[in-house]
Design a protein around this motif. Structure first.
Motif, PDB file in Angstrom:
ATOM      1  N   PRO A 255      -3.804   4.371  -6.278  1.00  0.00           N
ATOM      2  CA  PRO A 255      -3.522   3.384  -7.241  1.00  0.00           C
ATOM      3  C   PRO A 255      -2.610   2.396  -7.067  1.00  0.00           C
ATOM      4  O   PRO A 255      -2.772   1.262  -7.598  1.00  0.00           O
ATOM      5  N   ASN A 256      -1.772   2.291  -5.809  1.00  0.00           N
ATOM      6  CA  ASN A 256      -1.023   0.880  -5.381  1.00  0.00           C
ATOM      7  C   ASN A 256      -2.150  -0.061  -4.884  1.00  0.00           C
ATOM      8  O   ASN A 256      -2.139  -1.042  -5.210  1.00  0.00           O
ATOM      9  N   PHE A 257      -3.441   0.530  -4.045  1.00  0.00           N
ATOM     10  CA  PHE A 257      -4.362  -0.259  -3.715  1.00  0.00           C
ATOM     11  C   PHE A 257      -5.062  -1.090  -5.069  1.00  0.00           C
ATOM     12  O   PHE A 257      -5.420  -2.189  -4.952  1.00  0.00           O
ATOM     13  N   LEU A 258      -5.562  -0.242  -5.983  1.00  0.00           N
ATOM     14  CA  LEU A 258      -6.039  -0.701  -7.117  1.00  0.00           C
ATOM     15  C   LEU A 258      -5.230  -1.663  -7.806  1.00  0.00           C
ATOM     16  O   LEU A 258      -5.691  -2.693  -8.372  1.00  0.00           O
ATOM     17  N   ARG A 259      -4.111  -1.205  -8.065  1.00  0.00           N
ATOM     18  CA  ARG A 259      -3.162  -2.340  -8.960  1.00  0.00           C
ATOM     19  C   ARG A 259      -3.061  -3.557  -8.196  1.00  0.00           C
ATOM     20  O   ARG A 259      -3.086  -4.583  -8.894  1.00  0.00           O
ATOM     21  N   SER A 260      -2.619  -3.448  -7.083  1.00  0.00           N
ATOM     22  CA  SER A 260      -2.667  -4.691  -6.163  1.00  0.00           C
ATOM     23  C   SER A 260      -4.100  -5.478  -6.313  1.00  0.00           C
ATOM     24  O   SER A 260      -3.942  -6.815  -6.627  1.00  0.00           O
ATOM     25  N   ALA A 261      -4.979  -5.124  -6.214  1.00  0.00           N
ATOM     26  CA  ALA A 261      -6.461  -5.571  -6.126  1.00  0.00           C
ATOM     27  C   ALA A 261      -6.801  -6.076  -7.643  1.00  0.00           C
ATOM     28  O   ALA A 261      -7.188  -7.209  -7.670  1.00  0.00           O
ATOM     29  N   ILE A 262      -6.490  -5.072  -8.463  1.00  0.00           N
ATOM     30  CA  ILE A 262      -6.693  -5.850 -10.041  1.00  0.00           C
ATOM     31  C   ILE A 262      -5.758  -6.968 -10.227  1.00  0.00           C
ATOM     32  O   ILE A 262      -6.343  -8.009 -11.139  1.00  0.00           O
ATOM     33  N   THR A 263      -4.390  -6.739  -9.862  1.00  0.00           N
ATOM     34  CA  THR A 263      -3.514  -8.079 -10.239  1.00  0.00           C
ATOM     35  C   THR A 263      -4.089  -9.524  -9.615  1.00  0.00           C
ATOM     36  O   THR A 263      -4.184 -10.423 -10.128  1.00  0.00           O
ATOM     37  N   ASP A 264      -4.644  -9.302  -8.422  1.00  0.00           N
ATOM     38  CA  ASP A 264      -4.845 -10.425  -7.640  1.00  0.00           C
ATOM     39  C   ASP A 264      -6.272 -10.908  -8.317  1.00  0.00           C
ATOM     40  O   ASP A 264      -6.330 -12.141  -8.381  1.00  0.00           O
ATOM     41  N   LEU A 265      -7.220  -9.887  -8.868  1.00  0.00           N
ATOM     42  CA  LEU A 265      -8.187 -10.474  -9.041  1.00  0.00           C
ATOM     43  C   LEU A 265      -8.212 -10.997 -10.826  1.00  0.00           C
ATOM     44  O   LEU A 265      -8.915 -12.047 -10.899  1.00  0.00           O
ATOM     45  N   MET A 266      -7.370 -10.301 -11.411  1.00  0.00           N
ATOM     46  CA  MET A 266      -6.968 -10.868 -12.861  1.00  0.00           C
ATOM     47  C   MET A 266      -6.520 -12.159 -12.778  1.00  0.00           C
ATOM     48  O   MET A 266      -6.915 -13.266 -13.615  1.00  0.00           O
ATOM     49  N   LYS A 267      -5.608 -12.423 -11.639  1.00  0.00           N
ATOM     50  CA  LYS A 267      -4.807 -13.850 -11.610  1.00  0.00           C
ATOM     51  C   LYS A 267      -5.701 -14.931 -11.272  1.00  0.00           C
ATOM     52  O   LYS A 267      -5.795 -16.000 -11.622  1.00  0.00           O
ATOM     53  N   SER A 268      -6.608 -14.487  -9.965  1.00  0.00           N
ATOM     54  CA  SER A 268      -7.827 -15.524  -9.891  1.00  0.00           C
ATOM     55  C   SER A 268      -8.725 -15.648 -10.707  1.00  0.00           C
ATOM     56  O   SER A 268      -9.153 -16.809 -11.005  1.00  0.00           O
ATOM     57  N   LYS A 269      -9.257 -14.777 -11.699  1.00  0.00           N
ATOM     58  CA  LYS A 269     -10.238 -15.096 -12.559  1.00  0.00           C
ATOM     59  C   LYS A 269      -9.659 -15.856 -13.605  1.00  0.00           C
ATOM     60  O   LYS A 269     -10.338 -16.735 -14.172  1.00  0.00           O
ATOM     61  N   LYS A 270      -8.281 -15.592 -14.060  1.00  0.00           N
ATOM     62  CA  LYS A 270      -7.522 -16.613 -15.000  1.00  0.00           C
ATOM     63  C   LYS A 270      -7.555 -18.093 -14.604  1.00  0.00           C
ATOM     64  O   LYS A 270      -7.712 -18.934 -15.393  1.00  0.00           O
TER      65      LYS A 270
ATOM     66  N   LEU B 236       0.652  -1.378   0.152  1.00  0.00           N
ATOM     67  CA  LEU B 236      -0.149   0.143  -0.018  1.00  0.00           C
ATOM     68  C   LEU B 236       0.869   1.420   0.197  1.00  0.00           C
ATOM     69  O   LEU B 236       0.430   2.247  -0.529  1.00  0.00           O
ATOM     70  N   PHE B 237       1.943   1.263   0.765  1.00  0.00           N
ATOM     71  CA  PHE B 237       2.685   2.355   0.922  1.00  0.00           C
ATOM     72  C   PHE B 237       4.169   2.422  -0.031  1.00  0.00           C
ATOM     73  O   PHE B 237       4.794   3.203   0.057  1.00  0.00           O
ATOM     74  N   GLU B 238       4.013   1.378  -0.989  1.00  0.00           N
ATOM     75  CA  GLU B 238       5.472   1.386  -1.846  1.00  0.00           C
ATOM     76  C   GLU B 238       5.425   2.615  -2.648  1.00  0.00           C
ATOM     77  O   GLU B 238       4.422   3.266  -3.401  1.00  0.00           O
ATOM     78  N   GLY B 239       6.621   3.198  -2.623  1.00  0.00           N
ATOM     79  CA  GLY B 239       6.959   4.388  -3.377  1.00  0.00           C
ATOM     80  C   GLY B 239       6.850   5.676  -2.583  1.00  0.00           C
ATOM     81  O   GLY B 239       6.996   6.707  -3.144  1.00  0.00           O
ATOM     82  N   LEU B 240       6.400   5.390  -1.558  1.00  0.00           N
ATOM     83  CA  LEU B 240       6.130   6.625  -0.555  1.00  0.00           C
ATOM     84  C   LEU B 240       7.526   6.775   0.599  1.00  0.00           C
ATOM     85  O   LEU B 240       7.798   5.650   0.926  1.00  0.00           O
ATOM     86  N   ASP B 241       7.782   7.828   0.754  1.00  0.00           N
ATOM     87  CA  ASP B 241       8.888   7.870   1.772  1.00  0.00           C
ATOM     88  C   ASP B 241       8.516   7.560   3.182  1.00  0.00           C
ATOM     89  O   ASP B 241       7.199   7.566   3.253  1.00  0.00           O
ATOM     90  N   ASP B 242       9.308   7.529   4.210  1.00  0.00           N
ATOM     91  CA  ASP B 242       9.143   7.515   5.553  1.00  0.00           C
ATOM     92  C   ASP B 242       9.554   8.613   6.333  1.00  0.00           C
ATOM     93  O   ASP B 242      11.068   8.453   6.439  1.00  0.00           O
TER      94      ASP B 242
ATOM     95  N   ARG C 209       2.345  13.452  -4.189  1.00  0.00           N
ATOM     96  CA  ARG C 209       2.837  11.976  -4.248  1.00  0.00           C
ATOM     97  C   ARG C 209       1.958  11.066  -3.998  1.00  0.00           C
ATOM     98  O   ARG C 209       1.656  10.100  -4.121  1.00  0.00           O
ATOM     99  N   THR C 210       1.519  11.386  -2.665  1.00  0.00           N
ATOM    100  CA  THR C 210       0.632  10.480  -1.947  1.00  0.00           C
ATOM    101  C   THR C 210      -0.813  10.190  -2.829  1.00  0.00           C
ATOM    102  O   THR C 210      -1.018   8.934  -2.870  1.00  0.00           O
ATOM    103  N   ASN C 211      -1.266  11.346  -3.576  1.00  0.00           N
ATOM    104  CA  ASN C 211      -2.395  11.340  -4.349  1.00  0.00           C
ATOM    105  C   ASN C 211      -2.247  10.174  -5.403  1.00  0.00           C
ATOM    106  O   ASN C 211      -3.238   9.559  -5.760  1.00  0.00           O
ATOM    107  N   GLU C 212      -0.800  10.389  -5.831  1.00  0.00           N
ATOM    108  CA  GLU C 212      -0.743   9.559  -7.172  1.00  0.00           C
ATOM    109  C   GLU C 212      -0.265   8.181  -6.580  1.00  0.00           C
ATOM    110  O   GLU C 212       0.018   7.594  -7.624  1.00  0.00           O
ATOM    111  N   THR C 213      -0.092   7.944  -5.433  1.00  0.00           N
ATOM    112  CA  THR C 213       0.605   6.709  -5.134  1.00  0.00           C
ATOM    113  C   THR C 213      -0.288   5.853  -4.402  1.00  0.00           C
ATOM    114  O   THR C 213      -0.470   4.463  -4.820  1.00  0.00           O
ATOM    115  N   LEU C 214      -0.897   6.010  -3.304  1.00  0.00           N
ATOM    116  CA  LEU C 214      -1.563   5.203  -2.090  1.00  0.00           C
ATOM    117  C   LEU C 214      -2.738   4.431  -2.834  1.00  0.00           C
ATOM    118  O   LEU C 214      -2.845   3.147  -3.130  1.00  0.00           O
TER     119      LEU C 214
END
Length: 276
Positions: free
Chosen positions: A257-272, A141-147, A250-255
């Motif tokens: 989108p990270n959630f959505l990309r992770s979810a979409i990747t999981d969903l597409m893999k499972s549906k396949k 979820l936080f990938e690409g964000l500083d700490d 950066r937070t607007n453009e990252t967090l």
């Protein structure tokens, strides 16, 4: 025309009040067009909740008021919805993904019994640094964000006093905390939680962009309140943080989108897998 493969339900928790959050969420979802379609459900105003079978991803928004109070109808159905999602994910190979924001995050923390929800001594409104925990440092979820990273915070309530035994039992994880305030003895509020592998939430507003916040400052009453709360120097610094490309943008453009990309990747893999 080919049907869009990923469906998103936006759970509108704003109770009919004017807001910028919905615009920001829709703007982010539109970045994923034409692969993603969405529908808005007015949870508090019309007691609308989606049919779980019809949607892949759910985003529950922030909203006004006390997260510990409801009218005995929409809030009950919202909690039933959360339970239904968890049950679905326990019983089905294709998982449902949920992001809770601010008000809905507080309600989810209450429902899962993870911590106490208390009223703050004063309103938190502005740009805040968010500090990752050990678990947060490795969460996608936080990938690409500083700490720490920067986010817009707007709340009168907070999630505190985590019940660590309940976290351990449910497999939930604290992903981030608010800044350390050396000059006061207040405990640090929890700013993000991964409830399960597929349900996550943030106390802050990851959808917010500088435009949404600056539009709030056009209200003289709000502007004067923040200036009085922060003082002239901190208020000026906050405005500089707003337009810094490496902070709120950066937070607007990252967090999310990270959630959505992770979810979409999981969903597409499972549906396949299920289609083979």
């Amino acid at each position: 025309m080919k049907k869009k493969s990923i469906t998103v339900a936006i759970l509108d928790m704003y109770n009919g009040e004017p807001n910028q959050g919905m615009r920001c969420i829709i703007d982010i979802l539109n970045r994923f067009s034409p692969f993603v379609s969405f529908k808005i459900f007015d949870v508090r105003g019309k007691c609308e909740l989606p049919e779980i079978e019809k949607f892949d991803i759910y985003i529950a928004t922030g909203g006004p008021g006390n997260p510990l109070e409801g009218n005995g109808s929409w809030d009950v159905k919202f909690f039933e919805f959360i339970d239904a999602i968890v049950k679905w994910n326990n019983e089905n190979p294709i998982k449902k993904h949920v992001l809770f924001i601010c008000h809905s995050f507080q309600m989810a923390c209450k429902h899962f019994g993870l911590a106490e929800i208390t009223k703050r001594n004063d309103t938190s409104f502005g740009v805040m640094t968010i500090h990752k925990t050990k678990e947060g440092l490795k969460d996608l979820l936080f990938e690409g964000l500083d700490d720490p990273f920067y986010a817009i915070d707007s709340r009168d309530y907070q999630v505190v006093q985590p019940k660590l035994s309940v976290f351990a039992k449910k497999g939930a994880k604290i992903l981030s905390l608010e800044k350390i305030r050396d000059h006061v003895q207040y405990e640090r509020a929890i700013m993000a939680v991964r409830f399960t592998d597929h349900l996550v939430g943030t106390q802050f507003h990851p959808e917010a962009d500088p435009i949404s916040f600056l539009s709030q400052l056009r209200n003289k009453e709000i502007k004067d309140k923040i200036r009085k709360l922060k003082g002239k120097r901190k208020f000026r610094n906050m405005l500089e943080d707003l337009v810094d490309d490496d902070k709120i943008y950066r937070t607007n453009e990252t967090l999310i989108p990270n959630f959505l990309r992770s979810a979409i990747t999981d969903l597409m893999k499972s549906k396949k897998i299920m289609s083979n």
